[in-house]
Design an enzyme around this catalytic site. Structure first.
Site, PDB file in Angstrom:
ATOM      1  N   TYR A  97       0.932  -1.097  -0.107  1.00 21.04           N
ATOM      2  CA  TYR A  97       0.008  -0.092   0.029  1.00 21.04           C
ATOM      3  C   TYR A  97       0.889   1.386  -0.072  1.00 21.04           C
ATOM      4  O   TYR A  97       0.274   2.196   0.401  1.00 21.04           O
ATOM      5  CB  TYR A  97      -1.040   0.029   1.187  1.00 21.04           C
ATOM      6  CG  TYR A  97      -2.026  -1.115   1.142  1.00 21.04           C
ATOM      7  CD1 TYR A  97      -3.024  -1.082   0.185  1.00 21.04           C
ATOM      8  CD2 TYR A  97      -1.906  -2.048   2.228  1.00 21.04           C
ATOM      9  CE1 TYR A  97      -4.005  -2.019   0.270  1.00 21.04           C
ATOM     10  CE2 TYR A  97      -3.167  -2.877   1.952  1.00 21.04           C
ATOM     11  CZ  TYR A  97      -4.182  -2.871   1.204  1.00 21.04           C
ATOM     12  OH  TYR A  97      -4.965  -3.834   1.230  1.00 21.04           O
ATOM     13  N   ASP A 150      -0.990  -9.268   9.914  1.00 21.03           N
ATOM     14  CA  ASP A 150      -0.238 -10.400   9.553  1.00 21.03           C
ATOM     15  C   ASP A 150       1.539  -9.965   9.635  1.00 21.03           C
ATOM     16  O   ASP A 150       2.371 -10.898  10.547  1.00 21.03           O
ATOM     17  CB  ASP A 150      -0.286 -10.785   8.052  1.00 21.03           C
ATOM     18  CG  ASP A 150      -1.300 -12.096   7.899  1.00 21.03           C
ATOM     19  OD1 ASP A 150      -1.307 -12.888   8.698  1.00 21.03           O
ATOM     20  OD2 ASP A 150      -1.797 -12.146   7.198  1.00 21.03           O
ATOM     21  N   HIS A 152       4.355  -6.987  -4.238  1.00 25.25           N
ATOM     22  CA  HIS A 152       2.917  -7.030  -4.588  1.00 25.25           C
ATOM     23  C   HIS A 152       2.299  -5.801  -4.375  1.00 25.25           C
ATOM     24  O   HIS A 152       2.530  -5.306  -3.378  1.00 25.25           O
ATOM     25  CB  HIS A 152       2.040  -8.497  -4.432  1.00 25.25           C
ATOM     26  CG  HIS A 152       2.192  -8.473  -2.789  1.00 25.25           C
ATOM     27  ND1 HIS A 152       2.755  -9.498  -2.278  1.00 25.25           N
ATOM     28  CD2 HIS A 152       1.422  -7.866  -1.814  1.00 25.25           C
ATOM     29  CE1 HIS A 152       2.433  -9.345  -0.828  1.00 25.25           C
ATOM     30  NE2 HIS A 152       1.587  -8.311  -0.733  1.00 25.25           N
ATOM     31  N   TYR A 186     -10.757   0.328  -0.101  1.00 20.60           N
ATOM     32  CA  TYR A 186     -10.723   0.628   1.232  1.00 20.60           C
ATOM     33  C   TYR A 186      -9.224   1.612   1.554  1.00 20.60           C
ATOM     34  O   TYR A 186      -9.152   2.200   2.409  1.00 20.60           O
ATOM     35  CB  TYR A 186     -10.844  -0.358   2.216  1.00 20.60           C
ATOM     36  CG  TYR A 186      -9.882  -0.932   2.606  1.00 20.60           C
ATOM     37  CD1 TYR A 186      -9.020  -2.023   2.002  1.00 20.60           C
ATOM     38  CD2 TYR A 186      -9.278  -0.777   4.213  1.00 20.60           C
ATOM     39  CE1 TYR A 186      -8.310  -2.676   2.621  1.00 20.60           C
ATOM     40  CE2 TYR A 186      -8.297  -1.389   4.685  1.00 20.60           C
ATOM     41  CZ  TYR A 186      -7.646  -2.470   3.915  1.00 20.60           C
ATOM     42  OH  TYR A 186      -6.475  -3.227   4.077  1.00 20.60           O
ATOM     43  N   ARG A 187      -8.441   1.186   0.651  1.00 18.69           N
ATOM     44  CA  ARG A 187      -7.097   1.772   1.013  1.00 18.69           C
ATOM     45  C   ARG A 187      -6.300   1.148  -0.339  1.00 18.69           C
ATOM     46  O   ARG A 187      -6.344   0.544  -1.054  1.00 18.69           O
ATOM     47  CB  ARG A 187      -6.547   0.843   2.146  1.00 18.69           C
ATOM     48  CG  ARG A 187      -5.365   0.793   2.534  1.00 18.69           C
ATOM     49  CD  ARG A 187      -4.922  -0.179   3.601  1.00 18.69           C
ATOM     50  NE  ARG A 187      -3.739  -0.171   4.193  1.00 18.69           N
ATOM     51  CZ  ARG A 187      -3.181  -0.986   5.130  1.00 18.69           C
ATOM     52  NH1 ARG A 187      -3.978  -1.953   5.545  1.00 18.69           N
ATOM     53  NH2 ARG A 187      -1.905  -0.821   5.523  1.00 18.69           N
TER      54      ARG A 187
HETATM   55  C1  LIG Z   1       2.515 -10.120   3.180  1.00 17.33           C
HETATM   56  C2  LIG Z   1       1.682  -8.850   3.654  1.00 17.33           C
HETATM   57  C3  LIG Z   1       0.644  -9.156   4.400  1.00 17.33           C
HETATM   58  C4  LIG Z   1       0.165  -7.876   5.018  1.00 17.33           C
HETATM   59  N1  LIG Z   1      -1.106  -8.379   5.985  1.00 17.33           N
HETATM   60  C5  LIG Z   1      -1.613  -7.075   6.392  1.00 17.33           C
HETATM   61  C6  LIG Z   1      -2.707  -7.388   7.469  1.00 17.33           C
HETATM   62  O1  LIG Z   1      -3.056  -8.395   7.734  1.00 17.33           O
HETATM   63  N2  LIG Z   1      -3.353  -6.228   7.845  1.00 17.33           N
HETATM   64  C7  LIG Z   1      -3.057  -5.151   7.383  1.00 17.33           C
HETATM   65  O2  LIG Z   1      -3.665  -3.973   8.118  1.00 17.33           O
HETATM   66  N3  LIG Z   1      -2.062  -4.674   6.521  1.00 17.33           N
HETATM   67  C8  LIG Z   1      -1.365  -5.810   5.985  1.00 17.33           C
HETATM   68  N4  LIG Z   1      -0.268  -5.450   5.147  1.00 17.33           N
HETATM   69  C9  LIG Z   1       0.119  -4.164   4.744  1.00 17.33           C
HETATM   70  C10 LIG Z   1       1.041  -3.495   5.765  1.00 17.33           C
HETATM   71  O3  LIG Z   1       2.193  -4.108   5.676  1.00 17.33           O
HETATM   72  C11 LIG Z   1       0.516  -3.281   7.388  1.00 17.33           C
HETATM   73  O4  LIG Z   1      -0.659  -2.637   7.143  1.00 17.33           O
HETATM   74  C12 LIG Z   1       1.694  -2.576   8.065  1.00 17.33           C
HETATM   75  O5  LIG Z   1       1.062  -2.449   9.406  1.00 17.33           O
HETATM   76  C13 LIG Z   1       1.659  -1.097   7.564  1.00 17.33           C
HETATM   77  O6  LIG Z   1       2.923  -0.630   8.001  1.00 17.33           O
HETATM   78  P1  LIG Z   1       3.163   0.344   9.392  1.00 17.33           P
HETATM   79  O7  LIG Z   1       2.089  -0.284  10.411  1.00 17.33           O
HETATM   80  O8  LIG Z   1       4.641   0.509   9.372  1.00 17.33           O
HETATM   81  O9  LIG Z   1       2.434   1.730   8.968  1.00 17.33           O
HETATM   82  P2  LIG Z   1       3.233   2.977   8.482  1.00 17.33           P
HETATM   83  O10 LIG Z   1       3.924   2.584   7.273  1.00 17.33           O
HETATM   84  O11 LIG Z   1       3.989   3.616   9.424  1.00 17.33           O
HETATM   85  O12 LIG Z   1       1.919   4.008   8.123  1.00 17.33           O
HETATM   86  C14 LIG Z   1       0.983   3.823   7.059  1.00 17.33           C
HETATM   87  C15 LIG Z   1       0.642   5.114   6.523  1.00 17.33           C
HETATM   88  O13 LIG Z   1      -0.097   5.893   7.604  1.00 17.33           O
HETATM   89  C16 LIG Z   1       0.283   7.249   7.568  1.00 17.33           C
HETATM   90  N5  LIG Z   1       0.678   7.557   8.950  1.00 17.33           N
HETATM   91  C17 LIG Z   1       1.744   6.497   9.656  1.00 17.33           C
HETATM   92  N6  LIG Z   1       2.054   7.181  10.790  1.00 17.33           N
HETATM   93  C18 LIG Z   1       1.290   8.255  10.861  1.00 17.33           C
HETATM   94  C19 LIG Z   1       1.454   9.363  11.795  1.00 17.33           C
HETATM   95  N7  LIG Z   1       2.048   9.186  12.912  1.00 17.33           N
HETATM   96  N8  LIG Z   1       0.724  10.495  11.703  1.00 17.33           N
HETATM   97  C20 LIG Z   1      -0.071  10.739  10.391  1.00 17.33           C
HETATM   98  N9  LIG Z   1      -0.026   9.740   9.405  1.00 17.33           N
HETATM   99  C21 LIG Z   1       0.609   8.454   9.610  1.00 17.33           C
HETATM  100  C22 LIG Z   1       1.297   7.435   6.446  1.00 17.33           C
HETATM  101  O14 LIG Z   1       0.683   7.878   5.258  1.00 17.33           O
HETATM  102  C23 LIG Z   1       1.814   6.132   6.184  1.00 17.33           C
HETATM  103  O15 LIG Z   1       2.332   5.831   4.926  1.00 17.33           O
HETATM  104  C24 LIG Z   1       0.382  -6.738   4.647  1.00 17.33           C
HETATM  105  C25 LIG Z   1       1.335  -6.592   3.884  1.00 17.33           C
HETATM  106  C26 LIG Z   1       2.090  -7.686   3.234  1.00 17.33           C
HETATM  107  C27 LIG Z   1       3.412  -7.352   2.316  1.00 17.33           C
END
Ligand SMILES: Cc1cc2nc3c(=O)[nH]c(=O)nc-3n(C[C@H](O)[C@H](O)[C@H](O)COP(=O)(O)OP(=O)(O)OC[C@H]3O[C@@H](n4cnc5c(N)ncnc54)[C@H](O)[C@@H]3O)c2cc1C
Length: 539
Positions: A91, A150, A398, A484-485
């Site tokens: 994403y 995950d 992906h 949704y995203r």
């Molecule tokens: C194999 C695989 C499986 C996955 N499974 C899941 C799953 O089960 N569920 C799911 O939800 N996702 C999943 N994902 C997607 C993703 O990896 C996760 O959602 C992950 O938790 C998002 O990264 P993060 O928590 O580090 O958020 P970040 O990358 O830190 O934040 C996401 C976005 O939110 C905004 N943001 C972050 N922090 C702030 C802040 N403090 N203030 C304002 N804006 C902010 C920014 O725009 C940022 O780019 C998966 C991905 C892969 C590759």
């Protein structure tokens, strides 16, 4: 060193000096090696001119430092893009919408502020990963579970701010829905708290969401009005036991009453996340010849023939894994109730009960349990699609296409048909089959998710996949389904689909953006919301 767009080198040097003063020399990153870490590892634009790159990154340690950095950015009109743990793979990773933005990397703000296991909540900073929060709870023997996605290396704050999702009970799986109160630094540098947190000395920050007056929390999720520096979350009380039971129904059209019944159980609170599947399913192109023949019939596969095929092989047509939590007695009663409901409504339903697991688990149980279903963060999802003898050339990543569809069997059949037809019209291999089932992370809707492969070497393949992705966004919208995203490369397309009343929602977002962030410095373009100076003139 790259310079952010619209900034002259004198201002940039002055800003860097102020950033270093605010956070310390070693926490402002400008070297090529350092900023390369903020490329989106799964970028659909990898290596192309349009790839979203950053000019620098800054890692503050406190809300005061965030505020100082934002004031400087505002003074010199430097575009900034906040991330928490920056693991948003599929994403957008940690890359911004606007190339040349400065990433505000909040990984150092990793304090667990409070966990209460009587009232079941936590308050955390953005750099707290799911692994950190889990360890904090385990080390202290607290009686709460977390709900994690995950990959355990993400963060409750980052994940929930992109409307991320998990695996236990409905209200907890939707991570933004489970949040309660937040603190954010506005584009002016001012610090605001929402909900009860706005009351100095609040005693119920993470328990009562609304505080008083209009709720504004939602504006910070998928939004660009500030940098969130603290968030409260409701937590799931630790459970005594867990068991699942897989129900199998014999006929193709049983999917409709199956979903209705599972909805009834889930919305009553008797089961956690339901997981649908089909014993006839498999990757497109991998069906046995007889089944492949049936699927090629003009007008789609006849349900009776598919039922006969399933019956002859004693496989059933659809399954749903039902997950039960509570004391062993409660679980036994809920399973019995579920079985009664299914057998009375869907003749021929069969059940396979899983092992009753009591907590704490033994090591052997821990090794075989689906960890996220019992709130244990891990990284095992990345073994899927990894390089093996059978898969010698895995993709480089992906892109998730994630349309929301209604929680009905009819909608599943519709989505299968519509997306298969769309792939066929485009002459592309289909990611959907007549046995595809939706993901069930959301409590009240399905996600008909698909993963498009990404390549770091084949630009043409990425371009074709991007075109297909955009077409699917439009096709979905024509049927009343929206994503949704999505990754920054598609956020304008997805927002354009939410077009009721000539785009009234986007216009409202733009009005708010202009008022709260007149210089347009925070996460320009996020969710398709651009600041005035970067916006296309409206007709
Ligand atoms: C194999 C695989 C499986 C996955 N499974 C899941 C799953 O089960 N569920 C799911 O939800 N996702 C999943 N994902 C997607 C993703 O990896 C996760 O959602 C992950 O938790 C998002 O990264 P993060 O928590 O580090 O958020 P970040 O990358 O830190 O934040 C996401 C976005 O939110 C905004 N943001 C972050 N922090 C702030 C802040 N403090 N203030 C304002 N804006 C902010 C920014 O725009 C940022 O780019 C998966 C991905 C892969 C590759």
């Amino acid at each position: 060193v790259a310079i952010p767009p619209g900034v002259n080198s004198r201002d940039w040097d002055a800003a860097l000096r102020q950033f270093r003063q605010a956070v310390g020399e070693s926490w402002v990153f400008t070297s090529d090696e350092d900023i390369a870490l903020y490329r989106d590892a799964y970028s659909p634009l990898w290596g192309e001119r349009e790839e979203r790159l950053v000019s620098a990154a800054i890692a503050p340690d406190t809300t005061e430092q965030v505020s100082a950095v934002v004031r400087t950015a505002n003074q010199f009109r430097i575009p900034i893009y906040p991330i928490s743990t920056g693991k948003n793979l599929g994403y957008g990773g940690s890359a911004p919408n606007l190339s040349g933005s400065v990433v505000i990397d909040l990984k150092r703000m990793n304090r667990v502020i409070e966990v209460d296991d009587k009232r079941h909540f936590a308050i955390v900073e953005p750099g707290v990963a799911y692994f950190d929060l889990y360890r904090h709870i385990q080390d202290r023997g607290l009686k709460v579970w977390i709900d994690c996605p995950d990959p355990g290396w993400g963060s409750p704050v980052g994940n929930s701010l992109d409307h991320g999702v998990g695996y236990t009970f409905g209200g907890y799986r939707d991570h933004f829905q489970a949040h309660c109160g937040l603190e954010a630094v506005l584009p002016t540098g001012e610090v605001v708290r929402t909900g009860m947190g706005a009351l100095p000395g609040a005693k119920t920050w993470a328990e009562y969401r609304y505080g008083f007056g209009p709720t504004v929390d939602g504006l910070f999720a998928q939004g660009n009005l500030g940098i969130v520096t603290k968030m409260g979350f409701h937590l799931f009380p630790a459970q005594e036991a867990y068991q699942n039971s897989v129900v199998t129904v014999p006929r193709r059209n049983d999917l409709i009453p199956l979903v209705d019944l599972v909805n009834e159980l889930e919305h009553t609170g008797l089961v956690g996340q339901p997981v649908y599947g089909s014993p006839l399913g498999g990757p497109p192109g991998a069906f046995p010849p007889e089944l492949a023949g049936l699927l090629k019939r003009p007008g789609g596969p006849p349900a009776d023939d598919l039922d006969r095929f399933a019956a002859e092989r004693k496989r059933g047509s659809w399954t749903c894994r039902l997950q039960f939590y509570g004391s062993p007695r409660v679980i036994a009663a809920h399973i019995e109730h579920a079985k009664e409901r299914f057998t009375s409504v869907i003749p021929g339903s069969t059940f396979q009960d899983g092992e009753l697991l009591r907590f704490p688990l033994t090591q052997a149980q821990l090794d075989r349990v689906h960890k996220v279903a019992v709130g244990i963060p891990n990284m095992s999802i990345f073994s899927i699609g990894a390089r093996t003898e059978l898969n010698p050339s895995p993709s480089d990543g992906h892109l998730w296409f994630s349309p929301i569809i209604p929680k009905t069997g009819e909608a599943i059949f519709d989505a299968q048909r519509v997306f298969m037809e769309a792939f066929a019209t485009l002459g592309r291999p289909s990611l959907v089959t007549p046995f595809s089932t939706p993901a069930t992370w959301m409590h009240r809707a399905f996600i008909f998710i698909m993963a498009f492969p990404i390549s770091r070497t084949n630009v043409q393949q990425n371009q074709r996949n991007r075109e297909t992705f955009r077409t699917l966004v439009r096709v979905a919208a024509e049927h009343g389904w929206g994503e949704y995203r999505t990754a920054p490369a598609f956020q304008d397309d997805v927002m354009a689909a939410y077009s009721f009343n000539n785009g009234a929602l986007l216009r409202l977002h733009e009005t708010i953006k202009d008022a709260v962030d007149p210089n347009g410095i925070v996460a320009a373009g996020r969710s398709g919301i651009w600041p005035r100076h970067l916006r296309e003139p409206r007709p």
